[in-house]
Design an enzyme around this catalytic site. Structure first.
Site, short mmCIF file in Angstrom:
data_model
loop_
_atom_site.label_atom_id
_atom_site.label_comp_id
_atom_site.label_asym_id
_atom_site.label_seq_id
_atom_site.Cartn_x
_atom_site.Cartn_y
_atom_site.Cartn_z
CB SER A 40 7.34 18.27 33.06
OG SER A 40 6.10 19.15 33.05
C1 LIG Z 1 5.32 22.77 33.29
S1 LIG Z 1 4.94 23.70 31.87
C2 LIG Z 1 4.18 22.50 30.73
C3 LIG Z 1 5.47 21.76 30.16
C4 LIG Z 1 4.90 20.95 29.03
N1 LIG Z 1 3.74 20.38 29.27
C5 LIG Z 1 5.97 20.05 28.74
O1 LIG Z 1 5.68 19.68 27.54
O2 LIG Z 1 6.99 19.62 29.50
C6 LIG Z 1 3.50 24.50 32.59
C7 LIG Z 1 2.88 25.64 31.52
O3 LIG Z 1 1.44 25.71 32.06
C8 LIG Z 1 0.98 26.98 31.52
N2 LIG Z 1 -0.22 27.66 32.40
C9 LIG Z 1 -0.24 28.12 33.23
N3 LIG Z 1 -1.56 28.32 33.75
C10 LIG Z 1 -2.25 28.09 32.57
C11 LIG Z 1 -3.56 28.43 32.45
N4 LIG Z 1 -4.28 29.02 33.07
N5 LIG Z 1 -3.90 28.16 30.99
C12 LIG Z 1 -3.26 27.35 30.00
N6 LIG Z 1 -1.67 27.45 30.19
C13 LIG Z 1 -1.41 27.60 31.61
C14 LIG Z 1 2.23 27.83 31.83
O4 LIG Z 1 2.43 29.17 30.92
C15 LIG Z 1 3.49 26.87 31.55
O5 LIG Z 1 3.90 27.03 29.99
#
Ligand SMILES: C[S@@+](CC[C@H](N)C(=O)[O-])C[C@H]1O[C@@H](n2cnc3c(N)ncnc32)[C@H](O)[C@@H]1O
Length: 404
Positions: free
Chosen positions: A78
């Site tokens: 992000s």
């Molecule tokens: C924008 S990224 C995370 C960015 C991260 N927090 C950072 O350090 O920048 C969003 C993440 O959410 C995860 N995600 C989506 N649905 C999810 C779920 N139901 N449970 C856990 N993770 C999930 C995706 O695989 C993705 O890697």
């Protein structure tokens, strides 16, 4: 930590990181010394391998990590600006237990800095590749106290609960009961919640059996996957002109709207300021029945089928065979330099334009500021509120948007 020198030997990671922190402060995204210090400490470039240093440290850049077969982004690191805004809203204190939903490593490292040695961070992701990446990068950067877990966050992380803070970093359509159950009594959840087709990060505190907002703002996130995923209803009126409907009860007569689209478009002006489009949009979407989002592509705009505001998505009021959407034009009498207005199509275009313009004036008169709405989340077990345009029914509960 080692700093990397770029090809031209001028900028290194430490210099770029210091510049990033200055910019985050100038923009108001970093407001506290503690959040600024976390950003100054964590070497973001170690979590974005393969990206040029300048890209890794750009405040508005979210490097893409994974896409699906259709090109939809599934995971990204992000953007610092949004991370700082959400961390400030989370108000994380030393010693807290925090759960991050959606991993990448970088934000978990920032959280680890904020909770310090006496606190604990659990970060979870549904994707094994992302979990592996996050684990590797966190270890390389020296944050091996962070627990990285592979799981669908829909069920939370019972073993590590209760949490003082839950920070969700994927766009969620609802709030799973597990998140509320696993939140400490004085806990806070910061979650990008999908509301009528748009996403707002919302900082929620407990309020009885539900949640009450302490702040919110516009954001864009990759979609929440797994058991809590949600597919939005879209309706194509004409090639390149699409309605996004986040209201199961909103019925649309596609043929009638297509005919309306080809009737002459009327244009009416509200005499009210056009400003803060995200705040104004939330008001429009939650203050009248029949509101959805209208999107159009460049070709439809070039053909003059639809006006430019639809390019980025705009609240549209639909009633039977007619529809109306927001316009804006320069006007030096307005504090922002712009006046809001309405484009409308169909046999009832005049009536709809008048109703829409009335909403625009109400927002400008009473709510022309950031954070004017109050947002509640009521779990299903709570007494259901009386239906109104500010009520958004979800799978596990109801979102109530009020304008005090
Ligand atoms: C924008 S990224 C995370 C960015 C991260 N927090 C950072 O350090 O920048 C969003 C993440 O959410 C995860 N995600 C989506 N649905 C999810 C779920 N139901 N449970 C856990 N993770 C999930 C995706 O695989 C993705 O890697």
């Amino acid at each position: 930590m080692t700093d990397v020198t770029t090809d031209d030997g001028v900028e290194d990671a430490a210099t770029l990181r210091a510049a990033m922190v200055r910019e985050l402060r100038d923009q108001g995204a970093c407001q506290s010394e503690r959040v600024a210090a976390a950003f100054a400490s964590v070497p973001r470039h170690l979590f974005t391998p393969g990206e040029p240093l300048a890209v890794a440290y750009a405040v508005d850049n979210a490097p893409i990590v994974k896409r699906d077969g259709n090109g939809l982004t599934l995971s990204s690191v992000s953007a610092p600006h949004l991370q700082a805004t959400m961390l400030e809203a989370a108000d994380i204190k030393p010693g807290m237990r925090v759960c991050e939903v959606g991993s990448g490593g970088y934000n978990a490292a920032l959280l680890a800095e904020l909770v310090g040695d006496g606190g604990h961070v659990t970060t979870v992701d549904i994707d094994p590749e992302i979990v592996e990446r996050a684990r590797t990068f966190l270890n390389e950067a020296g944050y091996n106290r962070v627990d990285v877990m592979l799981t669908d966050a829909e069920e939370g992380v019972l073993d590590a609960a209760p949490f003082d803070r839950i920070i969700v970093t994927a766009g969620s359509w609802d709030i799973p009961p597990a998140w509320i159950d696993q939140l400490a009594d004085d806990g806070r959840i910061v979650v990008p919640l999908r509301l009528k087709g748009t996403t707002r990060w919302i900082a929620f505190d407990r309020d009885g059996s539900g949640l009450i907002s302490r702040g919110y703002g516009l954001c864009v996130f990759v979609p929440f996957q797994g058991a809590g995923s949600h597919t939005e209803r879209t309706v194509t009126i004409e090639d390149g002109v699409v309605l996004r409907l986040d209201d199961e009860n909103l019925k649309v007569d596609i043929d009638a709207l297509r005919r309306a689209l080809h009737l002459p478009r009327i244009e009416r002006w509200s005499g009210a300021v056009f400003d803060m489009p995200d705040e104004q949009a939330l008001f429009l979407l939650t203050n009248s029945a029949g509101m959805a989002l209208l999107h159009a592509n460049q070709e439809a705009v070039d053909r003059d089928l639809i006006a430019r505001p639809a390019l980025k998505g705009v609240p549209v009021l639909i009633d039977g065979d007619s529809f109306a959407y927001r316009a804006a034009r320069p006007n030096d009498d307005m504090s922002s330099g712009y006046e809001s207005g309405v484009y409308a199509h169909g046999p009832s275009a005049e009536d709809l334009a008048a109703r829409y313009a009335d909403l625009l004036r109400r927002w400008a008169d009473r709510y022309h500021r950031r954070g004017a709405a109050s947002i509640q989340y009521l779990p299903k077990a709570a007494d259901p509120p009386a239906p109104s345009s500010g009520i958004i029914v979800k799978r596990h509960g109801t979102v109530v948007v009020t304008w005090p």
